[in-house]
Every structure is written in structure tokens, then in C-alpha cells.
Design a protein around this motif. Structure first.
Motif, short mmCIF file in Angstrom:
data_model
loop_
_atom_site.label_atom_id
_atom_site.label_comp_id
_atom_site.label_asym_id
_atom_site.label_seq_id
_atom_site.Cartn_x
_atom_site.Cartn_y
_atom_site.Cartn_z
N GLY A 16 0.83 -1.36 0.06
CA GLY A 16 0.04 0.00 -0.14
C GLY A 16 0.84 1.32 0.08
N GLY A 17 1.86 1.19 0.80
CA GLY A 17 3.00 2.34 0.73
C GLY A 17 3.31 2.68 -0.76
N TYR A 18 3.87 1.61 -1.36
CA TYR A 18 4.30 1.97 -2.71
C TYR A 18 3.12 2.23 -3.53
N GLY A 19 2.06 1.70 -3.37
CA GLY A 19 1.03 2.11 -4.42
C GLY A 19 0.58 3.54 -4.18
N ILE A 20 0.50 3.95 -3.00
CA ILE A 20 0.02 5.26 -2.68
C ILE A 20 1.03 6.24 -3.23
N LEU A 29 3.45 10.72 1.57
CA LEU A 29 2.23 10.17 1.83
C LEU A 29 2.30 8.60 1.80
N GLY A 30 2.99 7.93 0.90
CA GLY A 30 3.10 6.54 0.77
C GLY A 30 4.06 6.16 2.24
N LEU A 34 3.30 3.40 4.98
CA LEU A 34 4.31 2.18 5.44
C LEU A 34 4.75 2.45 6.88
N ALA A 35 4.68 3.72 7.51
CA ALA A 35 5.14 3.66 8.76
C ALA A 35 3.82 3.39 9.72
N PRO A 79 7.20 -6.50 -9.03
CA PRO A 79 7.58 -7.70 -8.29
C PRO A 79 8.64 -7.70 -7.31
N ALA A 80 9.40 -6.51 -7.28
CA ALA A 80 10.05 -6.40 -5.85
C ALA A 80 9.57 -6.18 -4.72
N VAL A 81 8.26 -5.20 -4.74
CA VAL A 81 7.52 -4.90 -3.55
C VAL A 81 6.61 -5.99 -3.26
#
Length: 100
Positions: A16-20, A29-30, A34-35, A79-81
């Protein structure tokens, strides 16, 4: 009410952090997502398996985030995420599976 497993919370935070960050164009914001997910997961890890396990899994969460960047250069961002999110979820399950 059933509790969402900490590994799923942590994996969702990474994904979700990456997507945001990607879809809004706002990396901070991501980072907030994440945090927040990391804090929720860490609290659960501490309750389920103790402080040492929570510290180790928290370090794995941070390492997964950091490690996704060089991995993305080799396999692509998504793929990495997904790979590091799966790794954190698996580590969480391995550490906490006997605690439920």
C-alpha cells in the motif's frame, strides 16, 4: 471480531505504501502508510511474540523496504514490492505461528 494477522498488516503496508506513493506522486504520503502499518504490525508482534521478536520483525520490515529498491532495478518495481512483502509476511508467520 477477528484480528488481521500482523504479517498481513506488514505486507499491506509495503504494498500500500508503494501504491500510494506511485499513484499520488507523493512519496511522503506513501511513507505515512508504510509507517502506520509498520507500527500496527510491531504492536501485534510485541503482544504475540515479545519484544525481541517484534524488534527482529521490525528490522526485517525496514530491511524489506530498503531492499526493495535495488531489487526493483533487477526485476521491476511491483515484483520487488510483492517479493519483499511476501518475505515479511512469511517471516512474521514463522515467528508468531505458535503464539495464537
Amino acid at each position: 471480531m477477528a484480528r488481521i494477522p500482523a504479517g498481513a498488516v506488514a505486507a499491506s503496508g509495503l504494498i500500500g505504501g508503494y501504491g500510494i506513493a506511485r499513484w499520488t506522486g507523493k512519496r511522503p504520503l506513501g511513507g505515512v502508510a508504510l509507517a502506520a502499518a509498520g507500527a500496527v504490525a510491531a504492536r501485534q508482534w510485541q503482544q504475540e511474540a515479545g519484544a525481541k521478536a517484534a524488534a527482529g520483525l521490525g528490522a526485517a520490515y525496514v530491511a524489506a523496504f530498503a531492499g526493495s529498491h535495488p531489487l526493483a532495478k533487477k526485476v521491476g518495481a511491483w515484483p520487488a514490492v510483492f517479493a519483499v512483502a511476501g518475505g515479511v509476511a512469511l517471516a512474521s508467520w514463522a515467528v508468531t505461528r505458535g503464539e495464537h
